[in-house]
Design an enzyme around this catalytic site. Structure first.
Site, short mmCIF file in Angstrom:
data_model
loop_
_atom_site.label_atom_id
_atom_site.label_comp_id
_atom_site.label_asym_id
_atom_site.label_seq_id
_atom_site.Cartn_x
_atom_site.Cartn_y
_atom_site.Cartn_z
N CYS A 79 28.79 -13.83 14.19
CA CYS A 79 28.65 -12.43 13.79
C CYS A 79 27.60 -11.73 14.65
O CYS A 79 27.85 -11.46 15.82
CB CYS A 79 28.34 -12.32 12.30
SG CYS A 79 28.65 -10.67 11.62
N HIS A 167 32.69 -15.53 9.62
CA HIS A 167 31.72 -16.50 9.11
C HIS A 167 32.43 -17.80 8.72
O HIS A 167 33.00 -17.89 7.63
CB HIS A 167 30.99 -15.92 7.90
CG HIS A 167 30.00 -14.86 8.26
ND1 HIS A 167 28.69 -15.12 8.55
CD2 HIS A 167 30.15 -13.52 8.38
CE1 HIS A 167 28.06 -14.00 8.84
NE2 HIS A 167 28.93 -13.00 8.75
N GLU A 169 31.09 -20.53 7.81
CA GLU A 169 30.32 -21.27 6.81
C GLU A 169 30.67 -20.88 5.38
O GLU A 169 30.38 -21.61 4.43
CB GLU A 169 28.81 -21.05 7.04
CG GLU A 169 28.28 -19.66 6.74
CD GLU A 169 28.42 -18.67 7.88
OE1 GLU A 169 27.74 -17.63 7.86
OE2 GLU A 169 29.22 -18.92 8.81
#
Length: 509
Positions: A79, A167, A169
């Site tokens: 990001c 993202h 994660e």
């Protein structure tokens, strides 16, 4: 340990999640602020740049010094990290036409890319950004796109430098773990050998080497962290570990006696100290939450100092500090604004003259529990909910008195006992009761009452960084409320807290 990943934090709410996902691959990683990069990078096989609440176009945008990292080690920007890499190379980063937040799907996933291989066209990913990379330099190759974002992922030609605007994660990125494994294992070449067993083995070896024949004193709290720290130290130095368990008068009902007995059954050398009155005196008239924490901390240190001086030639103080304590005590802009004082981070008064050893300071809470399990610690100790260092002192809003403690202990006992009897305890990360500084009108029998209000709190979480309230069954809440009002003298109203962290915190103070 030349087998780790370095995560540079730009202030993203998701930075800790990146670390957790890397560790789930059995690879060790560390989080450092972007402006405090370690001088020695030899242990790190790759670097990840986190997201950020900043825009790369802001005047105050964080700018990392990557001169010793880029082209020397694999680099992955997530990001903000990706947008920074694009902008610094001459690409365009502009405000998104509409803020891209939430689920998206990959329309293109380059299967020839080492980073993207194994991810599917149409794979769901999570976006959270107000800017978009609208143009990349010729040295960049696009490796993934969504229907709205052409540059969802890129690689810089001739380098092992990558960037992604989503993202991986976050749970909502369904194949995010595939991408992270591709990066950490295949691109960086990390071995997946950081396990609870290997942690115990390496930590015990390191403790033996560091502590040798020195005596160590440890303050036990009854919680998971100090218990696991004690067993690790006991494995390393055995009878040179001296444990002190202080009853500060702010523990749960019967906790001092029950936990003290369980420690003795584990073979630990533990001394119990009843210091209730000293704490109550130190807290007399104090209502400010931060002042209460400081008064409790100072009194604990004074008592601990008194007790440790009764042991000759103590050189070390052991603490159950864990990684979230460390992370929350620093920030990407230097020392963080105080959210709350941690009871075990920030050092000791000079007069104690003890060196500090913190065997768990690199672990998240769930990792501490896994380490405890491989060492054979009983589940009833490992499964205990987290309990704040200041105990019930920060669950009694306003000043502390022995009578208020008695009321809250009785309320808390009914709530926790009810969770266990209804098989709900293990489904909750942390639960507790709060005594509010207000009275409410009630009716008992034919008489009007004007008594205390208590709030019940139960949250789901992984490590306390974020938390959501638990949807406990209405029938359970009704029974517990009824039991509390009928059995605890002084309480006539029970409420249930349905706030999440953020914006609320888990504790009320």
């Amino acid at each position: 340990m030349e087998n780790a990943i370095l995560i540079l934090d730009f202030g993203s709410q998701y930075t800790q999640l990146i670390a957790r996902r890397v560790r789930e691959l059995n690879v060790y990683c560390e989080i450092h602020p972007y402006n405090h990069i370690p001088e020695d990078l030899s242990i790190f096989k790759g670097v990840i740049l986190s997201g950020s609440p900043f825009s790369v176009r802001d005047k105050e945008a964080p700018i990392p010094n990557l001169s010793n990292i880029r082209r020397f080690k694999p680099l992955l920007g997530v990001c903000y990290g990706a947008q920074y890499l694009a902008q610094v190379e001459g690409g365009n980063v502009l405000p998104s036409a509409t803020r891209e937040y939430g689920r998206a799907n990959l329309a293109y996933a380059d299967q020839n890319s080492k980073l993207i291989k194994g991810m599917s066209d149409g794979s769901q990913v999570w976006m959270s950004h107000g800017d978009t990379i609208t143009k990349v330099p010729e040295s960049f190759e696009i490796i993934s796109s969504t229907s709205d974002v052409e540059v969802a992922g890129f690689k810089i030609k001739g380098e092992t430098t990558y960037g992604i605007q989503f993202h991986p994660e976050v749970y909502h990125s369904k194949e995010g773990s595939t991408l992270l494994k591709n990066y950490v294992v295949d691109i960086c070449g990390c071995q997946q050998d950081w396990t609870p067993d290997s942690f115990v083995e390496s930590t015990v070896t390191e403790l033996k080497s560091t502590l040798k024949n020195d005596k160590v004193v440890l303050g036990l709290s009854g919680g998971v962290d100090s218990t696991v720290a004690a067993v690790l130290l006991h494995k390393a130095i055995e009878t040179n570990l001296y444990c002190i368990f202080v009853d500060n008068g702010l523990l749960r009902k019967n906790e001092f006696e029950e936990v003290l007995e369980s420690y003795k059954n584990m073979g630990l050398n533990v001394k119990g100290v009843d210091a209730k009155e000293r704490f109550y005196k130190a807290l007399e008239g104090i209502t400010d939450p931060e002042l209460k924490r400081k008064a409790i901390g100072k009194t604990f240190i004074d008592i601990f100092d008194d007790e440790s001086h009764k042991i000759t030639n103590v050189k070390w103080l052991a603490q159950g500090t864990i990684y979230p304590d460390v992370i929350e005590s620093i920030s990407v802009k230097g020392p963080s604004a105080t959210i709350k004082s941690h009871h075990n981070v920030g050092g000791l008064p000079d007069y104690m003259k003890l060196k500090v050893v913190e065997p768990l300071k690199t672990l998240f809470k769930d990792e501490v529990r896994r380490v405890g399990r491989v060492m054979g610690i009983k589940e009833e100790l490992l499964g205990r909910h987290p309990f704040p260092g200041p105990g019930l002192g920060i669950r009694i809003l306003g000043d502390i008195t022995a009578e208020k403690v008695r009321i809250l202990q009785d309320v808390d006992y009914i709530f926790i006992k009810g969770l266990k009897e209804s098989n709900l305890y293990d489904k909750v990360w942390q639960a507790g009761s709060i005594l509010l500084p207000i009275h409410s009108v009630g009716v008992m029998g034919d008489e009007r009452t004007y008594e205390q209000v208590v709030a019940l709190r139960a949250v789901e979480s992984t490590d306390g960084m974020t938390a959501d309230w638990v949807h406990l069954p209405y029938d359970f809440l009704a029974k517990v409320s009824n039991d509390i009002i009928n059995k605890v003298k002084g309480v006539n109203r029970v409420v249930y807290d349905i706030s999440s962290k953020p914006p609320a915190t888990i504790e009320w103070e």
